[in-house]
Design an enzyme around this catalytic site. Structure first.
Site, PDB file in Angstrom:
ATOM      1  N   GLU A   1      -7.711   1.707   1.249  1.00  0.00           N
ATOM      2  CA  GLU A   1      -7.435   0.285   1.124  1.00  0.00           C
ATOM      3  C   GLU A   1      -7.785  -0.139  -0.291  1.00  0.00           C
ATOM      4  O   GLU A   1      -8.671   0.444  -0.929  1.00  0.00           O
ATOM      5  CB  GLU A   1      -8.250  -0.514   2.154  1.00  0.00           C
TER       6      GLU A   1
ATOM      7  N   CYS B   1      -2.621  -0.633   6.984  1.00  0.00           N
ATOM      8  CA  CYS B   1      -2.856   0.775   6.721  1.00  0.00           C
ATOM      9  C   CYS B   1      -1.585   1.330   6.091  1.00  0.00           C
ATOM     10  O   CYS B   1      -0.586   1.555   6.787  1.00  0.00           O
ATOM     11  CB  CYS B   1      -3.199   1.525   8.009  1.00  0.00           C
TER      12      CYS B   1
END
Length: 244
Positions: A113, A2
């Protein structure tokens, strides 16, 4: 992993959502659609509001993203410590004490992402899509200099499961509501049973293709989270669109 996420709710809304009190004072960061390492973020913690208090209090606090152990010489390594692997967080010296004694939740609208493709990576915004915040498991620490504390944090990550494996091999550790209290409990020093991903949350995620504009940390507006249409030659994985 992340490396970027969005958190757009004000502390009062987060306090209501997480059954907490707003302890941010005048330090709360504004809505951020493209949070990058070392930025200030809001976190949920449970601590005693005073040393002589009988009970702990759940509150919203402000932290700096990128964990800095108390023994670090300076803050320079923070950007490299935004994530901590759930599989080893109770073993690594930089994270162990925080994982045992100082756990938090980092609320997020969703995280970004990048999925590898031919010639470039396609960004996705991963969210619940119903307005509810994701509860990313985190840990925190306090670094001191000249009697001034800097509270820092990291997001725990785990092996990706379900549809997330088509985007990246890692993902944040997301906590369902029934795990919040156990995760935040400062009297419990063994969170090992909470370190595995919950399939029910992953099944509910929306994997949304978004604009390449999110690649630049200079861009920060609601459009970064909006779905974009991709041409056939740009689609890295059709399966994702069937799911979202």
């Amino acid at each position: 992993m992340c490396g970027r996420y969005a958190s757009t709710k004000d502390p009062a809304l987060l306090a209501a959502e997480f059954d907490a009190v707003d302890g941010t004072g005048d330090e709360a960061p504004g809505a951020d659609y493209n949070i990058a390492p070392t930025k200030h973020v809001m976190a949920v913690v449970e601590r005693k509001p005073a040393e002589d208090a009988a009970e702990v209090e759940r509150s919203i606090r402000v932290m700096r993203w990128g964990l800095v152990p108390h023994w670090a010489k300076d803050l320079s390594g923070a950007a490299k410590m935004i994530n901590a692997r759930a599989e080893s967080v109770l073993e690594k010296p930089a994270y162990k004490q925080s994982a045992m004694k100082r756990r938090c939740i980092l609320p997020a609208d969703g995280w970004y992402e990048w999925q590898p493709g031919e010639g470039r990576k396609q960004p996705y915004f991963i969210t619940l899509g119903d307005g509810a915040s994701l509860a990313m498991a985190g840990i925190w620490s306090v670094w001191w200099k000249d009697d001034v504390p800097t509270v820092t944090c990291a997001v725990l990550t785990t092996d990706a499961i379900g549809a997330m494996t088509e985007v990246h091999h890692r993902m944040p550790l997301l906590l369902p509501r029934d795990r919040w209290s156990a995760w935040l409990d400062p009297t419990s020093q063994d969170p090992s049973e909470l370190l595995a991903p919950d399939p029910s949350i992953v099944d509910a995620l929306e994997l949304r293709p978004v604009s390449m504009a999110v690649n630049s940390v200079k861009n920060n507006n609601p459009s970064l989270m909006e779905r974009v249409s991709l041409n056939e030659e740009e689609k890295p994985s059709p399966t994702l669109f069937e799911l979202s």
